[in-house]
Design an enzyme around this catalytic site. Structure first.
Site, PDB file in Angstrom:
ATOM      1  N   ASP A   7       0.857  -1.180   0.000  1.00 42.88           N
ATOM      2  CA  ASP A   7       0.000   0.000   0.000  1.00 42.88           C
ATOM      3  C   ASP A   7       0.892   1.228   0.000  1.00 42.88           C
ATOM      4  O   ASP A   7       2.053   1.165   0.445  1.00 42.88           O
ATOM      5  CB  ASP A   7      -0.913   0.007   1.229  1.00 42.88           C
ATOM      6  CG  ASP A   7      -1.890   1.171   1.216  1.00 42.88           C
ATOM      7  OD1 ASP A   7      -2.711   1.242   0.288  1.00 42.88           O
ATOM      8  OD2 ASP A   7      -1.816   2.023   2.122  1.00 42.88           O
ATOM      9  N   GLU A   9       0.931   5.671   0.661  1.00 43.57           N
ATOM     10  CA  GLU A   9       0.298   6.936   1.023  1.00 43.57           C
ATOM     11  C   GLU A   9       0.965   8.016   0.183  1.00 43.57           C
ATOM     12  O   GLU A   9       2.156   7.910  -0.139  1.00 43.57           O
ATOM     13  CB  GLU A   9       0.446   7.231   2.517  1.00 43.57           C
ATOM     14  CG  GLU A   9      -0.192   6.202   3.435  1.00 43.57           C
ATOM     15  CD  GLU A   9      -1.694   6.044   3.251  1.00 43.57           C
ATOM     16  OE1 GLU A   9      -2.340   6.998   2.745  1.00 43.57           O
ATOM     17  OE2 GLU A   9      -2.226   4.978   3.588  1.00 43.57           O
ATOM     18  N   ASP A  52      -6.269  17.595   2.504  1.00 41.11           N
ATOM     19  CA  ASP A  52      -7.206  16.462   2.498  1.00 41.11           C
ATOM     20  C   ASP A  52      -6.473  15.146   2.703  1.00 41.11           C
ATOM     21  O   ASP A  52      -6.970  14.240   3.391  1.00 41.11           O
ATOM     22  CB  ASP A  52      -7.978  16.418   1.173  1.00 41.11           C
ATOM     23  CG  ASP A  52      -8.955  17.580   1.031  1.00 41.11           C
ATOM     24  OD1 ASP A  52      -9.266  18.225   2.056  1.00 41.11           O
ATOM     25  OD2 ASP A  52      -9.399  17.845  -0.098  1.00 41.11           O
ATOM     26  N   HIS A  57      -4.020  10.422   6.373  1.00 39.08           N
ATOM     27  CA  HIS A  57      -2.885   9.637   6.874  1.00 39.08           C
ATOM     28  C   HIS A  57      -2.073  10.327   7.959  1.00 39.08           C
ATOM     29  O   HIS A  57      -1.284   9.668   8.642  1.00 39.08           O
ATOM     30  CB  HIS A  57      -1.959   9.206   5.728  1.00 39.08           C
ATOM     31  CG  HIS A  57      -1.492  10.320   4.835  1.00 39.08           C
ATOM     32  ND1 HIS A  57      -0.804  11.424   5.292  1.00 39.08           N
ATOM     33  CD2 HIS A  57      -1.606  10.476   3.484  1.00 39.08           C
ATOM     34  CE1 HIS A  57      -0.501  12.219   4.276  1.00 39.08           C
ATOM     35  NE2 HIS A  57      -0.998  11.676   3.168  1.00 39.08           N
ATOM     36  N   HIS A 150      -5.082   6.074   8.002  1.00 39.15           N
ATOM     37  CA  HIS A 150      -4.449   5.200   7.020  1.00 39.15           C
ATOM     38  C   HIS A 150      -2.936   5.201   7.247  1.00 39.15           C
ATOM     39  O   HIS A 150      -2.335   6.220   7.574  1.00 39.15           O
ATOM     40  CB  HIS A 150      -4.735   5.692   5.599  1.00 39.15           C
ATOM     41  CG  HIS A 150      -6.158   5.488   5.180  1.00 39.15           C
ATOM     42  ND1 HIS A 150      -6.505   5.093   3.907  1.00 39.15           N
ATOM     43  CD2 HIS A 150      -7.319   5.606   5.862  1.00 39.15           C
ATOM     44  CE1 HIS A 150      -7.829   4.994   3.824  1.00 39.15           C
ATOM     45  NE2 HIS A 150      -8.339   5.313   4.999  1.00 39.15           N
ATOM     46  N   ASP A 155      -2.103  -0.852   6.563  1.00 39.33           N
ATOM     47  CA  ASP A 155      -3.093  -1.238   5.558  1.00 39.33           C
ATOM     48  C   ASP A 155      -2.640  -2.467   4.774  1.00 39.33           C
ATOM     49  O   ASP A 155      -3.467  -3.307   4.389  1.00 39.33           O
ATOM     50  CB  ASP A 155      -3.359  -0.080   4.604  1.00 39.33           C
ATOM     51  CG  ASP A 155      -4.178   1.030   5.267  1.00 39.33           C
ATOM     52  OD1 ASP A 155      -4.512   0.882   6.457  1.00 39.33           O
ATOM     53  OD2 ASP A 155      -4.469   2.037   4.599  1.00 39.33           O
TER      54      ASP A 155
END
Length: 230
Positions: A7, A9, A52, A57, A150, A155
């Protein structure tokens, strides 16, 4: 089969203007976690984290200031993935960013043939949805209560459990980890696998409410049997 569940970010949503700031990877062999992981924070090289994205995260520009840029860790990432399939949830997002980062430094893009999208798998298995990572954790009884924000490695860990469950791996393997396989002996005709003591008990599949209801049912059946004998 070797697979890497991963995953990312990012600073925002556009792989053309935003950058990867975190990547978390977990290695699987034949759908068993091997224990090998890769977790990196990456300096976005002047690209600011969008508010945002920050809300999702929590990774700040200040935290990333002393982290290596992507070009400094690209070889480490490529070597970890070498020879494996790429497993991600909504893989077009993560692969779009990873390929964009590779393109910026002159590395070839990853072939789509190597990519497994767990969101597409989930939509085929559960067409009525929902199929977000949180929803799939609830569906398969995977504890994600610690997922307040997150995080790439967190994740990836949750997705690993979801991916194994979607493929029936936990049931097929009887919940055994590679640490519990003591030895494998081979001769010309057969393979003998010796299984050691389970290092971790399997998690209960029944809730406390279900266990209580079962106990009451057993008690009632036992009472009915005594009454019939009388």
């Amino acid at each position: 089969m070797r697979e890497i569940v991963f995953d990312t970010e990012t600073t925002g949503l556009s792989n053309q203007t935003d950058r990867i700031i975190e990547i978390g990877c977990i290695e699987l062999e034949n759908q068993f976690p091997t224990g090998r992981t890769l977790h990196l924070f990456i300096n976005p090289d002047g690209c600011k984290v969008h508010p945002d994205a920050l809300a999702i995260h929590g990774i700040t520009d200040a935290f990333l200031a002393d982290k290596p840029v992507f070009s400094a860790v690209a070889q480490q990432i490529a070597e970890f993935f070498e020879g494996a399939h790429y497993v991600a949830h909504n893989a077009s997002f993560d692969m779009g960013f990873l390929n964009a980062e590779y393109t910026r430094i002159g590395r070839p893009a990853i072939s789509p043939d190597l990519v497994i999208d767990t969101l597409s798998l989930a939509r085929r298995r559960h067409p009525m949805g929902p199929n977000s990572l949180d929803a799939l954790c609830r569906r398969y009884g995977i504890d994600n209560s610690h997922r307040n924000k997150h995080g790439a490695l967190l994740d990836a860990e949750l997705l690993t459990d979801v991916y194994i469950e979607m493929n029936g791996g936990r049931q097929a393997a009887l919940g055994l980890s590679t640490d519990e396989v003591v030895s494998v002996e081979r001769d010309a005709d057969e393979e003998v696998v010796e299984i050691g003591e389970r290092l971790r008990p399997l998690p209960p599949r029944l809730s406390a409410v279900e266990l209580e209801a079962h106990a009451k049912l057993i008690a009632r059946i036992g009472g009915d049997a005594l009454w019939n004998k009388a």
